[in-house]
Design a protein around this motif. Structure first.
Motif, PDB file in Angstrom:
ATOM      1  N   PRO A  90      15.405 -29.481   6.171  1.00 55.17           N
ATOM      2  CA  PRO A  90      15.792 -30.713   5.475  1.00 55.17           C
ATOM      3  C   PRO A  90      17.307 -30.887   5.660  1.00 55.17           C
ATOM      4  CG  PRO A  90      15.749 -28.932   3.891  1.00 55.17           C
ATOM      5  CD  PRO A  90      15.399 -28.323   5.252  1.00 55.17           C
ATOM      6  N   CYS A  91      17.846 -31.980   5.189  1.00 54.28           N
ATOM      7  CA  CYS A  91      19.302 -32.201   5.301  1.00 54.28           C
ATOM      8  C   CYS A  91      19.978 -31.479   4.135  1.00 54.28           C
ATOM      9  CB  CYS A  91      19.608 -33.692   5.285  1.00 54.28           C
ATOM     10  SG  CYS A  91      18.800 -34.569   6.629  1.00 54.28           S
ATOM     11  N   ILE A  92      20.217 -30.189   4.364  1.00 54.40           N
ATOM     12  CA  ILE A  92      20.697 -29.286   3.318  1.00 54.40           C
ATOM     13  C   ILE A  92      21.993 -29.812   2.683  1.00 54.40           C
ATOM     14  CG2 ILE A  92      21.531 -26.921   2.876  1.00 54.40           C
ATOM     15  CD1 ILE A  92      19.898 -26.079   5.413  1.00 54.40           C
ATOM     16  N   SER A  93      22.066 -29.741   1.391  1.00 52.80           N
ATOM     17  CA  SER A  93      23.260 -30.087   0.570  1.00 52.80           C
ATOM     18  C   SER A  93      23.546 -31.582   0.423  1.00 52.80           C
ATOM     19  CB  SER A  93      24.547 -29.423   1.105  1.00 52.80           C
ATOM     20  OG  SER A  93      24.594 -28.078   0.707  1.00 52.80           O
ATOM     21  N   THR A  94      22.821 -32.434   1.160  1.00 53.75           N
ATOM     22  CA  THR A  94      23.222 -33.851   1.171  1.00 53.75           C
ATOM     23  C   THR A  94      22.591 -34.676   0.056  1.00 53.75           C
ATOM     24  OG1 THR A  94      21.459 -34.473   2.701  1.00 53.75           O
ATOM     25  CG2 THR A  94      23.564 -33.806   3.662  1.00 53.75           C
ATOM     26  N   GLY A  95      21.775 -34.042  -0.793  1.00 55.73           N
ATOM     27  CA  GLY A  95      21.195 -34.755  -1.924  1.00 55.73           C
ATOM     28  C   GLY A  95      22.008 -34.464  -3.170  1.00 55.73           C
ATOM     29  N   ILE A  96      21.406 -33.709  -4.053  1.00 54.47           N
ATOM     30  CA  ILE A  96      22.028 -33.388  -5.343  1.00 54.47           C
ATOM     31  C   ILE A  96      23.386 -32.696  -5.142  1.00 54.47           C
ATOM     32  CG2 ILE A  96      21.724 -32.059  -7.480  1.00 54.47           C
ATOM     33  CD1 ILE A  96      18.574 -32.353  -6.827  1.00 54.47           C
ATOM     34  N   TYR A  97      23.533 -31.912  -4.064  1.00 53.25           N
ATOM     35  CA  TYR A  97      24.776 -31.154  -3.851  1.00 53.25           C
ATOM     36  C   TYR A  97      25.908 -31.971  -3.232  1.00 53.25           C
ATOM     37  CZ  TYR A  97      22.924 -26.628  -5.408  1.00 53.25           C
ATOM     38  OH  TYR A  97      22.423 -25.582  -6.149  1.00 53.25           O
ATOM     39  N   GLY A  98      25.633 -33.222  -2.856  1.00 51.16           N
ATOM     40  CA  GLY A  98      26.702 -34.186  -2.589  1.00 51.16           C
ATOM     41  C   GLY A  98      27.513 -34.019  -1.315  1.00 51.16           C
ATOM     42  N   GLY A 144      15.265 -29.642  -8.311  1.00 53.03           N
ATOM     43  CA  GLY A 144      14.869 -31.010  -7.972  1.00 53.03           C
ATOM     44  C   GLY A 144      14.800 -31.198  -6.465  1.00 53.03           C
ATOM     45  N   GLY A 145      14.670 -32.423  -6.037  1.00 52.22           N
ATOM     46  CA  GLY A 145      14.705 -32.766  -4.609  1.00 52.22           C
ATOM     47  C   GLY A 145      13.664 -32.022  -3.793  1.00 52.22           C
ATOM     48  N   VAL A 146      14.071 -31.578  -2.624  1.00 48.21           N
ATOM     49  CA  VAL A 146      13.134 -30.926  -1.709  1.00 48.21           C
ATOM     50  C   VAL A 146      12.642 -29.597  -2.291  1.00 48.21           C
ATOM     51  CG1 VAL A 146      14.928 -29.810  -0.288  1.00 48.21           C
ATOM     52  CG2 VAL A 146      12.740 -30.415   0.728  1.00 48.21           C
ATOM     53  N   ASP A 147      13.497 -28.939  -3.033  1.00 55.49           N
ATOM     54  CA  ASP A 147      13.140 -27.676  -3.700  1.00 55.49           C
ATOM     55  C   ASP A 147      11.935 -27.896  -4.639  1.00 55.49           C
ATOM     56  OD1 ASP A 147      13.384 -25.040  -4.492  1.00 55.49           O
ATOM     57  OD2 ASP A 147      15.140 -25.364  -5.757  1.00 55.49           O
ATOM     58  N   LEU A 175      13.874 -35.727   8.268  1.00 62.12           N
ATOM     59  CA  LEU A 175      14.750 -36.797   7.786  1.00 62.12           C
ATOM     60  C   LEU A 175      13.999 -37.634   6.771  1.00 62.12           C
ATOM     61  CD1 LEU A 175      16.148 -37.650  11.316  1.00 62.12           C
ATOM     62  CD2 LEU A 175      17.040 -36.012   9.642  1.00 62.12           C
ATOM     63  N   PHE A 176      14.330 -37.430   5.541  1.00 63.73           N
ATOM     64  CA  PHE A 176      13.589 -38.033   4.434  1.00 63.73           C
ATOM     65  C   PHE A 176      14.121 -39.432   4.134  1.00 63.73           C
ATOM     66  CE2 PHE A 176      12.267 -37.950  -0.159  1.00 63.73           C
ATOM     67  CZ  PHE A 176      10.919 -37.733   0.069  1.00 63.73           C
ATOM     68  N   LEU A 177      15.388 -39.658   4.442  1.00 61.39           N
ATOM     69  CA  LEU A 177      16.035 -40.932   4.113  1.00 61.39           C
ATOM     70  C   LEU A 177      16.294 -41.743   5.375  1.00 61.39           C
ATOM     71  CD1 LEU A 177      18.753 -39.631   1.616  1.00 61.39           C
ATOM     72  CD2 LEU A 177      16.480 -40.541   1.076  1.00 61.39           C
ATOM     73  N   GLY A 192       9.861 -37.871   7.022  1.00 66.35           N
ATOM     74  CA  GLY A 192       8.934 -37.790   5.900  1.00 66.35           C
ATOM     75  C   GLY A 192       9.100 -36.493   5.134  1.00 66.35           C
ATOM     76  N   ASP A 193       8.015 -36.130   4.493  1.00 64.30           N
ATOM     77  CA  ASP A 193       7.996 -35.026   3.533  1.00 64.30           C
ATOM     78  C   ASP A 193       7.823 -33.690   4.267  1.00 64.30           C
ATOM     79  OD1 ASP A 193       7.399 -33.242   1.518  1.00 64.30           O
ATOM     80  OD2 ASP A 193       5.836 -34.486   0.604  1.00 64.30           O
ATOM     81  N   ILE A 194       8.757 -32.791   4.080  1.00 64.71           N
ATOM     82  CA  ILE A 194       8.740 -31.505   4.801  1.00 64.71           C
ATOM     83  C   ILE A 194       7.531 -30.649   4.404  1.00 64.71           C
ATOM     84  CG2 ILE A 194      10.108 -30.075   3.185  1.00 64.71           C
ATOM     85  CD1 ILE A 194      11.756 -29.176   5.672  1.00 64.71           C
ATOM     86  N   THR A 195       6.995 -30.883   3.212  1.00 71.44           N
ATOM     87  CA  THR A 195       5.890 -30.030   2.740  1.00 71.44           C
ATOM     88  C   THR A 195       4.601 -30.292   3.514  1.00 71.44           C
ATOM     89  OG1 THR A 195       5.118 -31.566   1.033  1.00 71.44           O
ATOM     90  CG2 THR A 195       6.832 -29.987   0.396  1.00 71.44           C
TER      91      THR A 195
HETATM   92  P1  ADP Z   1      20.641 -30.279  -2.143  1.00 69.81           P
HETATM   93  O1  ADP Z   1      20.657 -29.797  -3.561  1.00 69.81           O
HETATM   94  O2  ADP Z   1      20.847 -29.152  -1.157  1.00 69.81           O
HETATM   95  O3  ADP Z   1      21.556 -31.442  -1.925  1.00 69.81           O
HETATM   96  P2  ADP Z   1      18.293 -32.067  -2.229  1.00 69.81           P
HETATM   97  O4  ADP Z   1      16.870 -31.670  -2.293  1.00 69.81           O
HETATM   98  O5  ADP Z   1      18.852 -32.775  -3.411  1.00 69.81           O
HETATM   99  O6  ADP Z   1      19.117 -30.723  -1.873  1.00 69.81           O
HETATM  100  O7  ADP Z   1      18.525 -32.985  -0.970  1.00 69.81           O
HETATM  101  C1  ADP Z   1      18.507 -32.516   0.372  1.00 69.81           C
HETATM  102  C2  ADP Z   1      17.803 -33.527   1.261  1.00 69.81           C
HETATM  103  O8  ADP Z   1      16.387 -33.364   1.106  1.00 69.81           O
HETATM  104  C3  ADP Z   1      18.079 -34.994   0.940  1.00 69.81           C
HETATM  105  O9  ADP Z   1      18.233 -35.689   2.166  1.00 69.81           O
HETATM  106  C4  ADP Z   1      16.799 -35.453   0.247  1.00 69.81           C
HETATM  107  O10 ADP Z   1      16.584 -36.847   0.441  1.00 69.81           O
HETATM  108  C5  ADP Z   1      15.794 -34.648   1.013  1.00 69.81           C
HETATM  109  N1  ADP Z   1      14.448 -34.508   0.425  1.00 69.81           N
HETATM  110  C6  ADP Z   1      14.027 -34.704  -0.845  1.00 69.81           C
HETATM  111  N2  ADP Z   1      12.706 -34.469  -0.945  1.00 69.81           N
HETATM  112  C7  ADP Z   1      12.268 -34.101   0.294  1.00 69.81           C
HETATM  113  C8  ADP Z   1      11.010 -33.733   0.851  1.00 69.81           C
HETATM  114  N3  ADP Z   1       9.898 -33.673   0.122  1.00 69.81           N
HETATM  115  N4  ADP Z   1      10.961 -33.436   2.174  1.00 69.81           N
HETATM  116  C9  ADP Z   1      12.077 -33.467   2.926  1.00 69.81           C
HETATM  117  N5  ADP Z   1      13.290 -33.795   2.473  1.00 69.81           N
HETATM  118  C10 ADP Z   1      13.389 -34.117   1.166  1.00 69.81           C
END
Ligand code: ADP
Length: 198
Positions: free
Chosen positions: A138-146, A60-63, A178-180, A38-41
């Motif tokens: 969180p799963c660092i780098s695996t979202g927007i950073y690919g 964007g994303g978790v940031d 683990l958000f996904l 779920g949501d890290i926040t």
């Molecule tokens: P990066 O730019 O390092 O890839 P992202 O935020 O795009 O960072 O993605 C990193 C991971 O965080 C992804 O698995 C994404 O699904 C996950 N994520 C997005 N929102 C949240 C959240 N609120 N809590 C935890 N993980 C999240």
């Protein structure tokens, strides 16, 4: 009972494996590892790690979720830090979030294992220096950073494992957030192999 390094030194030739990241189950660490789907926040723990960008000014994303949850003072504190290089980590307060601290780290763009490893190492070292005993990643780098998810999970688990073995008295619990669904499946498999979690 042998520690993992002792076990490794004694058995590596017999097992016939060559990598330090070999999937040897180490039950002694299992009680320090958890997952949160779920949501890290939402986590009420000592520190949550933010997958930030090098400006530290939100994104964007978790940031984005962390900055929205923490409120504007987080950005004000981040603005005093002078940014953050890839692989480095910096700590701030967490303001309106339930956690005490946010540890901001900047992951690599694309699959760069040494850089990603440094994110986990430096985040854990900053945590240790600040008396943090419970930390979520969180799963660092695996979202927007690919960064591809499975190789990233291997780096995360092997680096955390190495840190916990080298620093047995520092951190009580590391939580993988683990958000996904796809990450939940990957970690389910790998956590069993790296830590013996069922
Ligand atoms: P990066 O730019 O390092 O890839 P992202 O935020 O795009 O960072 O993605 C990193 C991971 O965080 C992804 O698995 C994404 O699904 C996950 N994520 C997005 N929102 C949240 C959240 N609120 N809590 C935890 N993980 C999240």
């Amino acid at each position: 009972i042998l520690t993992w390094p002792e076990f490794w030194n004694k058995n590596k030739s017999r097992i016939g494996v060559t990598s330090e990241e070999v999937e040897i189950v180490d039950k002694s660490l299992a009680n320090k590892i958890s997952i949160w789907e779920g949501d890290i926040t939402k986590l009420d723990i000592d520190a949550i790690v933010n997958a930030a960008n090098s400006s530290l000014m939100g994104g964007g994303g978790v940031d984005g979720a962390i900055h929205r949850g923490a409120g504007g003072y987080l950005k004000q504190e981040c603005a005093t830090l002078g940014g953050c290089d890839v692989g480095e980590a910096k700590i701030t307060g967490a303001y309106m979030l339930p956690a005490k601290y946010v540890i901001h780290t900047v992951g690599p763009q694309g699959e760069k294992p040494e850089k990603l490893q440094r994110c986990y190492e430096n985040s854990l070292n900053v945590a240790k220096q600040n008396g943090v005993r419970t930390i979520a990643f969180p799963c660092i780098s695996t979202g927007i950073y690919g960064y591809p998810q499975k190789p990233a999970a291997r780096v995360a688990l092997s680096t955390v494992k190495k840190f916990l073995l080298a620093n047995p008295d520092s951190i009580d619990r590391v939580i993988f957030c683990l958000f996904l669904k796809s990450d939940q499946e990957i970690y389910e498999d790998l956590l069993q192999k790296y830590f013996g979690l069922e």
